[in-house]
Write a protein that holds these residues in place. Sequence first.
Motif, PDB file in Angstrom:
ATOM      1  N   TRP A  44       0.841  -1.207   0.000  1.00  0.00           N
ATOM      2  CA  TRP A  44       0.000   0.000   0.000  1.00  0.00           C
ATOM      3  C   TRP A  44       0.871   1.251   0.000  1.00  0.00           C
ATOM      4  O   TRP A  44       1.950   1.283   0.577  1.00  0.00           O
ATOM      5  CB  TRP A  44      -0.896   0.023   1.225  1.00  0.00           C
ATOM      6  CG  TRP A  44      -2.016  -0.967   1.194  1.00  0.00           C
ATOM      7  CD1 TRP A  44      -2.079  -2.129   0.490  1.00  0.00           C
ATOM      8  CD2 TRP A  44      -3.231  -0.880   1.920  1.00  0.00           C
ATOM      9  NE1 TRP A  44      -3.257  -2.771   0.748  1.00  0.00           N
ATOM     10  CE2 TRP A  44      -3.982  -2.023   1.619  1.00  0.00           C
ATOM     11  CE3 TRP A  44      -3.757   0.046   2.811  1.00  0.00           C
ATOM     12  CZ2 TRP A  44      -5.242  -2.254   2.156  1.00  0.00           C
ATOM     13  CZ3 TRP A  44      -5.005  -0.182   3.352  1.00  0.00           C
ATOM     14  CH2 TRP A  44      -5.743  -1.317   3.016  1.00  0.00           C
ATOM     15  N   THR A  45       0.345   2.299  -0.620  1.00  0.00           N
ATOM     16  CA  THR A  45       1.046   3.579  -0.586  1.00  0.00           C
ATOM     17  C   THR A  45       0.861   4.211   0.795  1.00  0.00           C
ATOM     18  O   THR A  45       0.002   3.792   1.582  1.00  0.00           O
ATOM     19  CB  THR A  45       0.493   4.550  -1.642  1.00  0.00           C
ATOM     20  OG1 THR A  45      -0.852   4.884  -1.306  1.00  0.00           O
ATOM     21  CG2 THR A  45       0.570   3.941  -3.039  1.00  0.00           C
ATOM     22  N   GLN A  46       1.644   5.227   1.068  1.00  0.00           N
ATOM     23  CA  GLN A  46       1.541   5.917   2.355  1.00  0.00           C
ATOM     24  C   GLN A  46       0.159   6.549   2.515  1.00  0.00           C
ATOM     25  O   GLN A  46      -0.428   6.502   3.598  1.00  0.00           O
ATOM     26  CB  GLN A  46       2.627   6.981   2.463  1.00  0.00           C
ATOM     27  CG  GLN A  46       2.658   7.674   3.798  1.00  0.00           C
ATOM     28  CD  GLN A  46       3.821   8.632   3.935  1.00  0.00           C
ATOM     29  OE1 GLN A  46       4.619   8.808   3.016  1.00  0.00           O
ATOM     30  NE2 GLN A  46       3.925   9.260   5.076  1.00  0.00           N
ATOM     31  N   THR A  47      -0.368   7.103   1.450  1.00  0.00           N
ATOM     32  CA  THR A  47      -1.700   7.711   1.502  1.00  0.00           C
ATOM     33  C   THR A  47      -2.763   6.676   1.835  1.00  0.00           C
ATOM     34  O   THR A  47      -3.650   6.930   2.667  1.00  0.00           O
ATOM     35  CB  THR A  47      -2.031   8.392   0.157  1.00  0.00           C
ATOM     36  OG1 THR A  47      -1.029   9.366  -0.121  1.00  0.00           O
ATOM     37  CG2 THR A  47      -3.397   9.045   0.194  1.00  0.00           C
ATOM     38  N   GLU A  48      -2.680   5.509   1.208  1.00  0.00           N
ATOM     39  CA  GLU A  48      -3.643   4.445   1.485  1.00  0.00           C
ATOM     40  C   GLU A  48      -3.576   4.000   2.938  1.00  0.00           C
ATOM     41  O   GLU A  48      -4.604   3.757   3.576  1.00  0.00           O
ATOM     42  CB  GLU A  48      -3.407   3.251   0.559  1.00  0.00           C
ATOM     43  CG  GLU A  48      -3.749   3.530  -0.888  1.00  0.00           C
ATOM     44  CD  GLU A  48      -3.312   2.407  -1.812  1.00  0.00           C
ATOM     45  OE1 GLU A  48      -4.028   2.181  -2.816  1.00  0.00           O
ATOM     46  OE2 GLU A  48      -2.269   1.769  -1.552  1.00  0.00           O
TER      47      GLU A  48
END
Length: 83
Positions: A44-48
Amino acid sequence: MQGSFRLFRIAGVDIEIHWSWLLVFILLTWTLASGLFGEELNGWTQTERWVAASATSIVFFGSMTQTERWVAASATSIVFFGS
Protein backbone atom coordinates in the motif's frame (compact mmCIF):
# COMPACT_ATOMS: atom_id res chain seq x y z
CA MET A 1 -18.03 19.23 30.90
CA GLN A 2 -15.38 21.94 30.82
CA GLY A 3 -12.86 21.47 28.01
CA SER A 4 -15.25 19.48 25.81
CA PHE A 5 -17.09 20.47 22.65
CA ARG A 6 -20.12 19.10 20.85
CA LEU A 7 -19.41 16.95 17.82
CA PHE A 8 -22.97 16.14 16.75
CA ARG A 9 -26.36 15.01 17.95
CA ILE A 10 -27.77 11.49 17.42
CA ALA A 11 -31.39 10.63 18.24
CA GLY A 12 -31.65 13.58 20.62
CA VAL A 13 -28.38 12.83 22.43
CA ASP A 14 -25.49 15.30 22.28
CA ILE A 15 -22.15 13.65 21.57
CA GLU A 16 -19.36 15.68 23.15
CA ILE A 17 -15.65 15.05 23.24
CA HIS A 18 -12.96 16.33 25.56
CA TRP A 19 -9.96 17.88 23.82
CA SER A 20 -7.69 15.09 25.12
CA TRP A 21 -9.54 12.55 22.95
CA LEU A 22 -8.23 14.37 19.89
CA LEU A 23 -4.74 13.51 21.09
CA VAL A 24 -5.79 9.86 21.49
CA PHE A 25 -7.30 9.89 17.98
CA ILE A 26 -4.11 11.35 16.49
CA LEU A 27 -1.85 8.90 18.33
CA LEU A 28 -4.00 5.91 17.36
CA THR A 29 -4.09 6.97 13.71
CA TRP A 30 -0.35 7.62 13.62
CA THR A 31 0.44 4.30 15.33
CA LEU A 32 -1.70 2.38 12.88
CA ALA A 33 -0.44 4.20 9.77
CA SER A 34 3.26 4.14 10.55
CA GLY A 35 3.43 1.01 12.69
CA LEU A 36 0.99 -1.82 12.14
CA PHE A 37 -0.24 -0.94 8.65
CA GLY A 38 3.28 0.05 7.58
CA GLU A 39 4.57 -3.39 8.49
CA GLU A 40 1.61 -5.51 7.43
CA LEU A 41 0.51 -3.69 4.26
CA ASN A 42 3.78 -3.27 2.38
CA GLY A 43 2.09 -3.01 -1.02
CA TRP A 44 0.00 0.00 0.00
CA THR A 45 1.05 3.58 -0.59
CA GLN A 46 1.54 5.92 2.35
CA THR A 47 -1.70 7.71 1.50
CA GLU A 48 -3.64 4.45 1.48
CA ARG A 49 -2.22 3.49 4.89
CA TRP A 50 -3.13 6.89 6.38
CA VAL A 51 -6.66 6.75 4.96
CA ALA A 52 -7.13 3.22 6.30
CA ALA A 53 -5.71 4.25 9.71
CA SER A 54 -8.03 7.28 9.86
CA ALA A 55 -11.03 5.14 8.92
CA THR A 56 -10.09 2.56 11.54
CA SER A 57 -9.82 5.24 14.23
CA ILE A 58 -13.20 6.69 13.24
CA VAL A 59 -14.80 3.23 13.42
CA PHE A 60 -13.16 2.66 16.82
CA PHE A 61 -14.57 5.89 18.23
CA GLY A 62 -17.92 5.22 16.56
CA SER A 63 -18.15 1.84 18.26
CA MET A 64 -17.48 3.48 21.62
CA THR A 65 -20.27 5.96 20.90
CA GLN A 66 -22.67 3.11 20.15
CA THR A 67 -21.65 1.26 23.29
CA GLU A 68 -22.31 4.35 25.38
CA ARG A 69 -25.72 4.78 23.71
CA TRP A 70 -26.69 1.21 24.64
CA VAL A 71 -25.46 1.55 28.22
CA ALA A 72 -27.04 4.95 28.80
CA ALA A 73 -30.27 4.54 26.83
CA SER A 74 -31.98 7.43 28.62
CA ALA A 75 -29.02 9.83 28.46
CA THR A 76 -29.35 13.32 27.04
CA SER A 77 -25.62 13.69 26.39
CA ILE A 78 -22.50 11.55 26.18
CA VAL A 79 -19.12 13.10 26.96
CA PHE A 80 -15.89 11.29 26.23
CA PHE A 81 -13.27 12.67 28.58
CA GLY A 82 -9.61 12.07 29.20
CA SER A 83 -9.33 11.63 32.96
